[in-house]
Design an enzyme around this catalytic site. Structure first.
Site, mmCIF file in Angstrom:
data_model
loop_
_atom_site.group_PDB
_atom_site.id
_atom_site.type_symbol
_atom_site.label_atom_id
_atom_site.label_comp_id
_atom_site.label_asym_id
_atom_site.label_seq_id
_atom_site.Cartn_x
_atom_site.Cartn_y
_atom_site.Cartn_z
ATOM 1 N N GLU A 26 41.357 59.090 49.469
ATOM 2 C CA GLU A 26 41.615 58.735 48.078
ATOM 3 C C GLU A 26 43.119 58.583 47.873
ATOM 4 O O GLU A 26 43.919 59.235 48.554
ATOM 5 C CB GLU A 26 41.068 59.847 47.172
ATOM 6 C CG GLU A 26 41.252 59.592 45.684
ATOM 7 C CD GLU A 26 40.503 60.596 44.814
ATOM 8 O OE1 GLU A 26 40.470 60.397 43.591
ATOM 9 O OE2 GLU A 26 39.951 61.576 45.364
ATOM 10 N N ASN A 71 38.042 60.466 41.781
ATOM 11 C CA ASN A 71 38.428 60.362 40.380
ATOM 12 C C ASN A 71 39.439 59.241 40.154
ATOM 13 O O ASN A 71 39.456 58.626 39.083
ATOM 14 C CB ASN A 71 39.009 61.693 39.903
ATOM 15 C CG ASN A 71 37.971 62.798 39.861
ATOM 16 O OD1 ASN A 71 36.779 62.550 39.949
ATOM 17 N ND2 ASN A 71 38.421 64.030 39.735
ATOM 18 N N ASN A 171 32.159 56.728 40.356
ATOM 19 C CA ASN A 171 32.372 58.050 40.948
ATOM 20 C C ASN A 171 32.134 59.142 39.905
ATOM 21 O O ASN A 171 32.718 59.084 38.813
ATOM 22 C CB ASN A 171 33.811 58.177 41.465
ATOM 23 C CG ASN A 171 34.127 59.594 41.943
ATOM 24 O OD1 ASN A 171 33.676 60.011 43.003
ATOM 25 N ND2 ASN A 171 34.870 60.356 41.153
ATOM 26 N N GLU A 172 31.264 60.077 40.221
ATOM 27 C CA GLU A 172 31.034 61.279 39.391
ATOM 28 C C GLU A 172 30.963 60.942 37.901
ATOM 29 O O GLU A 172 31.604 61.580 37.068
ATOM 30 C CB GLU A 172 32.118 62.321 39.661
ATOM 31 C CG GLU A 172 32.056 62.898 41.059
ATOM 32 C CD GLU A 172 33.069 64.024 41.303
ATOM 33 O OE1 GLU A 172 33.918 64.281 40.424
ATOM 34 O OE2 GLU A 172 33.006 64.644 42.385
ATOM 35 N N TYR A 243 31.539 71.210 46.787
ATOM 36 C CA TYR A 243 32.662 71.892 47.426
ATOM 37 C C TYR A 243 32.369 73.387 47.498
ATOM 38 O O TYR A 243 31.645 73.934 46.662
ATOM 39 C CB TYR A 243 33.967 71.611 46.663
ATOM 40 C CG TYR A 243 34.412 70.171 46.783
ATOM 41 C CD1 TYR A 243 35.074 69.726 47.920
ATOM 42 C CD2 TYR A 243 34.147 69.249 45.780
ATOM 43 C CE1 TYR A 243 35.468 68.396 48.049
ATOM 44 C CE2 TYR A 243 34.534 67.923 45.894
ATOM 45 C CZ TYR A 243 35.197 67.504 47.036
ATOM 46 O OH TYR A 243 35.588 66.184 47.171
ATOM 47 N N GLU A 291 30.979 63.408 49.211
ATOM 48 C CA GLU A 291 32.113 64.334 49.114
ATOM 49 C C GLU A 291 31.605 65.733 49.444
ATOM 50 O O GLU A 291 30.702 66.244 48.756
ATOM 51 C CB GLU A 291 32.761 64.332 47.724
ATOM 52 C CG GLU A 291 33.600 63.104 47.415
ATOM 53 C CD GLU A 291 34.371 63.224 46.107
ATOM 54 O OE1 GLU A 291 34.811 64.354 45.767
ATOM 55 O OE2 GLU A 291 34.522 62.191 45.432
ATOM 56 N N GLN A 352 38.762 65.587 52.237
ATOM 57 C CA GLN A 352 39.057 64.222 52.630
ATOM 58 C C GLN A 352 39.464 64.214 54.106
ATOM 59 O O GLN A 352 39.074 65.132 54.825
ATOM 60 C CB GLN A 352 40.113 63.661 51.701
ATOM 61 C CG GLN A 352 39.572 63.529 50.254
ATOM 62 C CD GLN A 352 40.504 62.803 49.308
ATOM 63 O OE1 GLN A 352 41.371 62.038 49.707
ATOM 64 N NE2 GLN A 352 40.329 63.064 48.030
#
Length: 504
Positions: A26, A71, A171-172, A243, A291, A352
């Site tokens: 990202e 994001n 994304n999200e 996460y 992710e 990442q």
């Protein structure tokens, strides 16, 4: 303490999709700038890409890399990153409170991906932008010359289409923190219309719709149901993110979180099946877990920048978790979970890849090195390809907040018919007990040990650094034998092992 496992040649879960060993980069912190791109670095190539980083990435054999966010993508204008560099604007990135020079865009990233042997998986901004911009982006990347966007790409140095297959539709979008956050109804309808439009351009595209940002979201799992009811037959995958953190410094609870991951996957898989049945569809949507990683070490130090106290710095250190040996065990368990859920998890991306919550770290104008978590990812990517075996596991366990009877031995088995290899990835979650592992090798009578790589450490807090890059690294293991159709091994407390057999 003893754990018994049966590995039967004929009992398989599914063929593991190579894309499960994908990654993510990202425009965040130093992931791009002084991560993969640093023109003044001694190892930089003609394009300004760091050669030392590229060599470490190539070793991982990453099939695809998701880009440019995250994001970041929800307020990103892809047009800013094409054309002559001296004409590209600097923009403020609202997601991470930084500035973005746009020195690297889709052309530069595509060339870098080709140089490290990976495909691009591109994310589309469906936060601040919509259908027309999405269509234009896809046509610019994949369209023929003789059309407006194809000719613009040619003018910018690339006549041939990039041929990108994988596209993330935002994304999200369930997250209130996201620029352009939407309800499930709003997003599901938009995603369906975008997917229909992109399929009118190229029906073979692989489209990923946003699922939940994590399984503690208030909208989970109803978000998945509503979104898929809108777009089930127009998309191929639904994305999940998770996460892992150990803020309470409770290793047992931390290492039990892979059970929560497994339940998350199972719930979304069931939701997929519910919507498929509801729609009487023959299509099988799969999961893109695009992710995942351990993320918490850097939270405190990032507050100043993320809170705006430093203004809008360009490529500052952000999310630079320094991983320890405990994280090796967690990453091993996560990858084992993906292998065991190969029936539905077809894509996964470690988040990442460089500097930002990453297995690879760099110093500007200096060294690049492998973080501790590099190794379980490396072993799984290289040797976790083939058929995931349905192992019967009998292991003592312990109760945690997220699950009861979490087994002390976390194990996944992979049989690669092409190479004749049988590989086990094994984590011992026990703090003090060596566990005797006994694996019955049914249908693998001629098996013999080819390699054992073991990871242990004197402290769970042990880390690698530029000064001590090999403080935590795998060593050749010796505590395993094969005889009489059985693999027997000793698993040290808090350890990770990759055991590879020839089993033609």
């Amino acid at each position: 303490m003893r754990a018994k496992v049966t590995a039967h040649r004929g009992y398989r879960i599914a063929t593991i999709d190579d894309r499960v060993y994908g990654a993510f980069l990202e425009h965040l912190g130093r992931a791009i700038y002084s991560g993969i791109y640093e023109p003044d670095h001694p190892t930089a190539d003609a394009d300004g890409m760091r050669g030392d980083v590229a060599e470490l990435v190539k070793a991982l054999r990453i099939p695809l890399i998701r880009y440019p966010g995250g994001n970041f993508v929800s307020a990103y204008n892809w047009e800013d990153g094409v054309g002559p560099r001296d004409r590209r604007p600097t923009r403020l990135d609202l997601a991470w409170h930084t500035s973005e020079s746009n020195a690297v865009g889709v052309h530069e990233f595509a060339d870098w991906c080709a140089s490290v042997g990976s495909e691009m998986m591109l994310a589309i901004n469906l936060g601040s932008r919509g259908l027309d911009e999405a269509r234009n982006f896809v046509e610019y990347v994949n369209g023929p010359t003789g059309s407006y966007w194809g000719d613009l790409r040619k003018q910018n140095g690339r006549a041939e289409p990039f041929g990108v297959r994988h596209w993330c539709l935002g994304n999200e979008m369930d997250g209130p923190w996201q620029v352009g956050h939407k309800t499930a109804q709003e997003y599901g309808r938009l995603a369906n219309e975008v997917a229909k439009t992109l399929r009118a351009f190229d029906p073979s595209l692989k489209l990923v719709v946003c699922g939940s940002s994590h399984s503690d979201m208030a909208t989970y799992p109803d978000w998945e149901r509503v979104v898929l009811e809108h777009c089930y037959d127009a998309v191929d995958y639904i994305s999940l993110h998770m996460y892992f953190a150990n803020r309470e410094k409770n290793t047992a609870e931390f290492l039990a979180l892979s059970a929560k991951l497994d339940a998350y996957i199972a719930t979304v898989a069931a939701t997929i099946e519910f919507v498929r049945a509801q729609k009487r569809s023959k299509k099988r949507v799969a999961i893109s877990f695009d992710e995942w990683n351990v993320w918490y070490h850097s939270n405190a130090q990032d507050k100043e920048i993320l809170g705006g106290a430093k203004g809008w710095p360009h490529a500052p250190p952000l999310l630079e978790d320094v991983y320890n040996f405990e994280d090796v065990l967690q990453v091993g368990c996560i990858l084992n979970t993906f292998i065991r859920r190969a029936d539905v998890v077809r894509i996964a991306c470690i988040a990442q890849l460089v500097n930002v919550i990453a297995p690879i770290m760099t110093e500007p104008k200096g060294a690049a090195w492998r973080q501790t978590i590099f190794y379980p990812y490396y072993f799984a990517s290289l040797f976790g390809r083939g058929a995931a075996l349905r192992l019967a596991v009998d292991s003592p366990g312990y109760d945690s907040k997220v699950a009861d009877n979490v087994p002390y031995v976390d194990i996944a088995g992979v049989h690669d018919e092409a190479s004749g290899a049988l590989t086990f990835f094994v984590v011992n979650r026990h703090a003090s007990e060596t566990i005797d592992l006994d694996v019955a090798l049914d249908g693998f009578a001629a098996a013999k040990i080819v390699d054992i790589q073991a990871m242990t450490a004197d402290s769970l807090e042990a880390v690698n650094s530029a000064q001590a890059p090999n403080a935590v690294a795998p060593k050749k293991g010796a505590n395993a034998t094969v005889a009489g159709g059985r693999l027997q091994a000793k698993l040290a407390p808090y350890s990770y092992q990759m055991i590879r057999l020839s089993a033609a």
